[in-house]
Enzyme design. Structure first.
Site, mmCIF file in Angstrom:
data_model
loop_
_atom_site.group_PDB
_atom_site.id
_atom_site.type_symbol
_atom_site.label_atom_id
_atom_site.label_comp_id
_atom_site.label_asym_id
_atom_site.label_seq_id
_atom_site.Cartn_x
_atom_site.Cartn_y
_atom_site.Cartn_z
ATOM 1 N N GLU A 181 32.700 35.670 46.390
ATOM 2 C CA GLU A 181 31.538 36.551 46.205
ATOM 3 C C GLU A 181 30.490 36.404 47.306
ATOM 4 O OE1 GLU A 181 31.669 36.777 41.332
ATOM 5 O OE2 GLU A 181 30.677 35.087 42.281
ATOM 6 N N ASP A 228 37.669 43.441 36.167
ATOM 7 C CA ASP A 228 38.601 43.479 35.030
ATOM 8 C C ASP A 228 37.899 44.140 33.849
ATOM 9 O OD1 ASP A 228 37.288 40.559 35.200
ATOM 10 O OD2 ASP A 228 37.480 41.125 33.107
HETATM 11 N N1 SAH Z 1 38.372 29.095 37.529
HETATM 12 C C1 SAH Z 1 37.601 30.227 37.899
HETATM 13 C C2 SAH Z 1 36.477 30.538 36.956
HETATM 14 C C3 SAH Z 1 36.041 31.949 37.123
HETATM 15 S S1 SAH Z 1 35.196 32.473 35.733
HETATM 16 C C4 SAH Z 1 37.094 30.150 39.338
HETATM 17 O O1 SAH Z 1 36.081 29.533 39.675
HETATM 18 O O2 SAH Z 1 37.785 30.754 40.153
HETATM 19 C C5 SAH Z 1 34.983 34.171 36.100
HETATM 20 C C6 SAH Z 1 33.886 34.497 37.049
HETATM 21 O O3 SAH Z 1 33.872 35.885 37.277
HETATM 22 C C7 SAH Z 1 32.506 34.146 36.520
HETATM 23 O O4 SAH Z 1 31.697 33.711 37.595
HETATM 24 C C8 SAH Z 1 32.001 35.451 35.895
HETATM 25 O O5 SAH Z 1 30.642 35.703 36.204
HETATM 26 C C9 SAH Z 1 32.888 36.549 36.469
HETATM 27 N N2 SAH Z 1 33.681 37.354 35.517
HETATM 28 C C10 SAH Z 1 34.566 38.303 35.917
HETATM 29 N N3 SAH Z 1 35.178 38.861 34.849
HETATM 30 C C11 SAH Z 1 34.666 38.256 33.739
HETATM 31 C C12 SAH Z 1 34.938 38.391 32.338
HETATM 32 N N4 SAH Z 1 35.857 39.240 31.885
HETATM 33 N N5 SAH Z 1 34.226 37.604 31.487
HETATM 34 C C13 SAH Z 1 33.308 36.725 31.943
HETATM 35 N N6 SAH Z 1 33.044 36.559 33.268
HETATM 36 C C14 SAH Z 1 33.704 37.305 34.171
#
Ligand code: SAH
Length: 240
Positions: A16, A208
């Site tokens: 990001e 998503d």
């Molecule tokens: N293990 C992963 C965790 C990502 S969590 C990593 O660090 O690569 C998902 C991230 O994307 C969060 O920062 C959140 O803000 C965003 N996000 C995207 N889709 C999401 C969803 N369906 N629900 C919650 N957060 C989401």
């Protein structure tokens, strides 16, 4: 000469912020709490950029350090999110009008879900549900989104410490809060900014649909979504 305070930019993940960082000029990096704060100019604007890691505590710690150390005039949270509601599709952009921490739950005591309790020294504490975002900054982001991508959604962004991959949960957030996106940091950054009296903005691209497909869609579409927020933010920065 009036020196303008910088604009702070926080993303949760490397994907990001990496394209913003690679275009930052004259970069100096400082570390606090294990987080890197990159200072420099982007599109001629003084910025400080940090990758906070996913979730509300990471985001709040990062925002508070940034607020105290760099005194930004505006903090922008950029990143990807799950889309909520039938109108919001993968690849769309969402600009927050306000954020809600939907997982803050003292409903058993009769409080509405998401209500936060904020202390103000010397004054009454405050109950707040909708954490405000700066109207002017949101307006600029929406205008740039219109000219680059044909538009963006504008509404409530829901924040909680969970990756939502459940259609029913998405429906619930839409009905309860009129949410358009769900993510894990915006509401924490908005709260830190609110408590410090600093303006904030939250700009998200949908990676998503916050449904059964999310575990597959998130890795597939995150890069494309992050490219969209990066392009939009770079266009908007000189006007913010
Ligand atoms: N293990 C992963 C965790 C990502 S969590 C990593 O660090 O690569 C998902 C991230 O994307 C969060 O920062 C959140 O803000 C965003 N996000 C995207 N889709 C999401 C969803 N369906 N629900 C919650 N957060 C989401």
């Amino acid at each position: 000469m009036v020196v303008k305070r910088p604009i702070g930019i926080i993303g949760a993940m490397e994907s990001e912020v990496e394209a913003l960082l690679s275009n930052l000029q004259g970069t100096r990096v400082e570390e606090e709490a294990g987080l890197a704060f990159h200072r420099g100019t982007l599109e001629g604007v003084q910025c400080v950029i940090a990758e906070c890691g996913p979730g509300k505590v990471n985001a709040a710690v990062c925002a508070q350090i940034m607020l105290l150390k760099y005194k930004p005039r505006l903090v922008i949270n950029v990143g990807v999110a799950g889309g909520v509601g039938a109108q919001v599709h993968v690849g769309d952009l969402v600009v927050a009008a306000a954020c809600v921490q939907y997982d803050f739950d003292t409903t058993a005591m009769g409080d509405p879900l998401g209500t936060l309790f904020i202390r103000h020294h010397g004054r009454d504490s405050e109950d707040i549900l909708l954490l405000p975002c700066c109207e002017k900054a949101a307006g600029v982001l929406l205008e740039e989104a219109r000219s680059i991508y044909g538009g963006a959604h504008f509404g409530v962004v829901c924040t909680g410490d969970a990756f939502v991959a459940d259609r029913e949960k998405g429906r619930f957030l839409e009905e309860k809060f009129q949410a358009q996106a769900v993510e894990m940091e915006g509401g924490a950054i908005a709260q830190a900014c609110y408590m410090n009296g600093v303006r904030c903005a939250v700009l998200r691209a949908i990676s998503d649909g916050a449904n059964d497909d999310s575990p597959m869609d998130f890795p597939t579409f995150t890069k494309m979504a992050a490219e969209k927020t990066t392009k939009l933010l770079r266009a908007a920065l000189p006007r913010l």
